[in-house]
Design a protein around this motif. Structure first.
Motif, PDB file in Angstrom:
ATOM      1  N   ALA A  53       1.775   8.769   4.620  1.00  0.00           N
ATOM      2  CA  ALA A  53       1.798   8.318   3.232  1.00  0.00           C
ATOM      3  C   ALA A  53       3.154   8.668   2.628  1.00  0.00           C
ATOM      4  O   ALA A  53       3.621   9.797   2.734  1.00  0.00           O
ATOM      5  N   GLY A  54       3.795   7.688   2.026  1.00  0.00           N
ATOM      6  CA  GLY A  54       5.133   7.880   1.471  1.00  0.00           C
ATOM      7  C   GLY A  54       6.234   7.333   2.350  1.00  0.00           C
ATOM      8  O   GLY A  54       7.390   7.260   1.909  1.00  0.00           O
ATOM      9  N   SER A  55       5.905   6.959   3.594  1.00  0.00           N
ATOM     10  CA  SER A  55       6.926   6.366   4.468  1.00  0.00           C
ATOM     11  C   SER A  55       7.425   5.054   3.866  1.00  0.00           C
ATOM     12  O   SER A  55       6.658   4.316   3.251  1.00  0.00           O
ATOM     13  N   PRO A  56       8.718   4.747   4.049  1.00  0.00           N
ATOM     14  CA  PRO A  56       9.281   3.551   3.408  1.00  0.00           C
ATOM     15  C   PRO A  56       8.833   2.244   4.052  1.00  0.00           C
ATOM     16  O   PRO A  56       8.508   2.204   5.240  1.00  0.00           O
ATOM     17  N   ALA A 118       5.620 -10.683   9.042  1.00  0.00           N
ATOM     18  CA  ALA A 118       4.719  -9.733   9.701  1.00  0.00           C
ATOM     19  C   ALA A 118       5.302  -8.335   9.620  1.00  0.00           C
ATOM     20  O   ALA A 118       6.509  -8.149   9.417  1.00  0.00           O
ATOM     21  N   ALA A 119       4.436  -7.355   9.783  1.00  0.00           N
ATOM     22  CA  ALA A 119       4.836  -5.948   9.713  1.00  0.00           C
ATOM     23  C   ALA A 119       4.959  -5.368  11.115  1.00  0.00           C
ATOM     24  O   ALA A 119       4.166  -5.681  12.002  1.00  0.00           O
ATOM     25  N   SER A 120       5.956  -4.537  11.306  1.00  0.00           N
ATOM     26  CA  SER A 120       6.112  -3.811  12.568  1.00  0.00           C
ATOM     27  C   SER A 120       6.600  -2.403  12.258  1.00  0.00           C
ATOM     28  O   SER A 120       6.941  -2.079  11.124  1.00  0.00           O
ATOM     29  N   GLN A 121       6.621  -1.568  13.280  1.00  0.00           N
ATOM     30  CA  GLN A 121       7.067  -0.189  13.119  1.00  0.00           C
ATOM     31  C   GLN A 121       8.478  -0.024  13.662  1.00  0.00           C
ATOM     32  O   GLN A 121       8.791  -0.526  14.741  1.00  0.00           O
ATOM     33  N   VAL A 122       9.323   0.666  12.918  1.00  0.00           N
ATOM     34  CA  VAL A 122      10.668   0.986  13.383  1.00  0.00           C
ATOM     35  C   VAL A 122      10.932   2.459  13.091  1.00  0.00           C
ATOM     36  O   VAL A 122      10.312   3.058  12.213  1.00  0.00           O
ATOM     37  N   PHE A 123      11.865   3.034  13.841  1.00  0.00           N
ATOM     38  CA  PHE A 123      12.207   4.435  13.613  1.00  0.00           C
ATOM     39  C   PHE A 123      13.147   4.550  12.416  1.00  0.00           C
ATOM     40  O   PHE A 123      14.195   3.908  12.365  1.00  0.00           O
ATOM     41  N   ALA A 124      12.733   5.370  11.443  1.00  0.00           N
ATOM     42  CA  ALA A 124      13.612   5.685  10.319  1.00  0.00           C
ATOM     43  C   ALA A 124      14.577   6.794  10.706  1.00  0.00           C
ATOM     44  O   ALA A 124      15.689   6.875  10.190  1.00  0.00           O
ATOM     45  N   GLN A 130      10.356  10.123  12.624  1.00  0.00           N
ATOM     46  CA  GLN A 130       9.758   9.465  11.462  1.00  0.00           C
ATOM     47  C   GLN A 130       9.980   7.958  11.541  1.00  0.00           C
ATOM     48  O   GLN A 130      11.040   7.496  11.963  1.00  0.00           O
ATOM     49  N   LYS A 131       8.963   7.213  11.105  1.00  0.00           N
ATOM     50  CA  LYS A 131       9.015   5.762  11.183  1.00  0.00           C
ATOM     51  C   LYS A 131       8.964   5.123   9.805  1.00  0.00           C
ATOM     52  O   LYS A 131       8.676   5.782   8.807  1.00  0.00           O
ATOM     53  N   ALA A 132       9.246   3.821   9.786  1.00  0.00           N
ATOM     54  CA  ALA A 132       9.123   3.010   8.576  1.00  0.00           C
ATOM     55  C   ALA A 132       8.436   1.716   8.961  1.00  0.00           C
ATOM     56  O   ALA A 132       8.356   1.360  10.140  1.00  0.00           O
ATOM     57  N   ILE A 133       7.922   1.012   7.951  1.00  0.00           N
ATOM     58  CA  ILE A 133       7.365  -0.316   8.169  1.00  0.00           C
ATOM     59  C   ILE A 133       8.463  -1.335   7.898  1.00  0.00           C
ATOM     60  O   ILE A 133       9.167  -1.257   6.897  1.00  0.00           O
ATOM     61  N   LEU A 134       8.605  -2.284   8.800  1.00  0.00           N
ATOM     62  CA  LEU A 134       9.607  -3.336   8.640  1.00  0.00           C
ATOM     63  C   LEU A 134       8.903  -4.679   8.499  1.00  0.00           C
ATOM     64  O   LEU A 134       8.068  -5.042   9.332  1.00  0.00           O
ATOM     65  N   PHE A 135       9.230  -5.417   7.445  1.00  0.00           N
ATOM     66  CA  PHE A 135       8.751  -6.779   7.267  1.00  0.00           C
ATOM     67  C   PHE A 135       9.819  -7.732   7.777  1.00  0.00           C
ATOM     68  O   PHE A 135      10.976  -7.668   7.349  1.00  0.00           O
ATOM     69  N   GLU A 136       9.429  -8.634   8.676  1.00  0.00           N
ATOM     70  CA  GLU A 136      10.369  -9.606   9.223  1.00  0.00           C
ATOM     71  C   GLU A 136       9.598 -10.815   9.725  1.00  0.00           C
ATOM     72  O   GLU A 136       8.427 -10.713  10.079  1.00  0.00           O
ATOM     73  N   PRO A 137      10.252 -11.994   9.758  1.00  0.00           N
ATOM     74  CA  PRO A 137       9.575 -13.183  10.284  1.00  0.00           C
ATOM     75  C   PRO A 137       9.518 -13.145  11.802  1.00  0.00           C
ATOM     76  O   PRO A 137      10.481 -12.768  12.467  1.00  0.00           O
ATOM     77  N   THR A 138       8.375 -13.517  12.365  1.00  0.00           N
ATOM     78  CA  THR A 138       8.204 -13.531  13.811  1.00  0.00           C
ATOM     79  C   THR A 138       7.098 -14.509  14.187  1.00  0.00           C
ATOM     80  O   THR A 138       6.251 -14.841  13.357  1.00  0.00           O
ATOM     81  N   SER A 139       7.135 -14.955  15.430  1.00  0.00           N
ATOM     82  CA  SER A 139       6.065 -15.815  15.952  1.00  0.00           C
ATOM     83  C   SER A 139       5.166 -15.046  16.922  1.00  0.00           C
ATOM     84  O   SER A 139       4.205 -15.590  17.437  1.00  0.00           O
ATOM     85  N   GLU A 140       5.516 -13.772  17.173  1.00  0.00           N
ATOM     86  CA  GLU A 140       4.758 -12.943  18.108  1.00  0.00           C
ATOM     87  C   GLU A 140       3.815 -12.036  17.321  1.00  0.00           C
ATOM     88  O   GLU A 140       4.160 -10.910  16.971  1.00  0.00           O
TER      89      GLU A 140
END
Length: 218
Positions: A53-56, A118-124, A130-140
């Motif tokens: 909770a609080g991750s970007p 779509a949402a995916s996980q990336v390392f902050a 620690q990770k962050a949520i990344l919003f990006e367009p994808t077909s997968e």
């Protein structure tokens, strides 16, 4: 009397400064609380270790929100991790929450390349994990938006797709499964036979003669 009056003036002056400071702090907090936000929900079938909770939440490299809540969700396809995110309308370039909501809904429609937001996980931070949520367009897509079952319509469901690390792991597992059917012993025998043939060829005097003739001809 003059000294006492001066002390009273100093006390009043300091009290006024403290009061102004408290008022400005309250105004800033009220302004932050009044910022237009929307809540977006997604689910992951993979581990979310490193998210709290609080991750970007990022979009085009900009922090547009924060994770509010993380919980396990039981589904027919197995346990998933449901994540609630509060997105700031102003950070998304929108004037209010309604515009921000419509913006997200529009991006959930496939573009000319068949991609959706779509949402995916990336390392902050690789150092801390620690990770962050990344919003990006994808077909997968891993978990489609229509599989995120919500109790009411005030949340926007966003699909998720697997992180690059998970995709790499899945590929390695797939390759290992393919290699299980390969006769490694036969490959070793064939390699030994090829090396033996190469060794005999290098030791054949006719090779030296052929190389000598080629050198003389040149």
């Amino acid at each position: 009397m003059t000294t006492t009056f001066r002390k009273i003036r100093i006390v009043i002056f300091l009290a006024a400064i403290v009061g102004i400071g408290l008022f400005l702090t309250w105004m800033l907090g009220a302004k932050t609380a009044l910022r237009q936000k929307i809540t977006v929900v997604t689910e992951f079938s993979e581990s979310v270790n490193g998210l709290v909770a609080g991750s970007p939440v990022r979009y085009h490299g900009v922090v547009v929100g924060r994770i509010r809540h993380i919980a396990i969700q039981e589904t027919r396809a197995g346990d998933r991790v449901r994540i609630f995110m509060d997105l700031d309308a102003a950070s998304l370039g929108c004037e209010n929450a309604q515009q921000a909501r419509q913006m997200i809904l529009n991006k959930l429609k496939p573009d000319e390349h068949g991609r959706v937001l779509a949402a995916s996980q990336v390392f902050a931070s690789m150092a801390t994990g620690q990770k962050a949520i990344l919003f990006e367009p994808t077909s997968e897509i891993d978990v489609p938006a229509n599989q995120v079952i919500l109790d009411n319509g005030k949340y926007v469901a966003v699909p998720s797709h697997k992180s690059m690390m998970t995709q790499a792991t899945d590929l390695a597992v797939h390759l290992m499964e393919q290699l299980k059917d390969v006769d490694v012993r036969q490959i070793g025998v064939n390699l030994q036979q090829a090396l033996a043939k190469a060794d005999r060829l290098l030791g054949d005097p006719r090779l030296d003669q052929t190389l000598g003739n080629a050198s003389a001809a040149s």
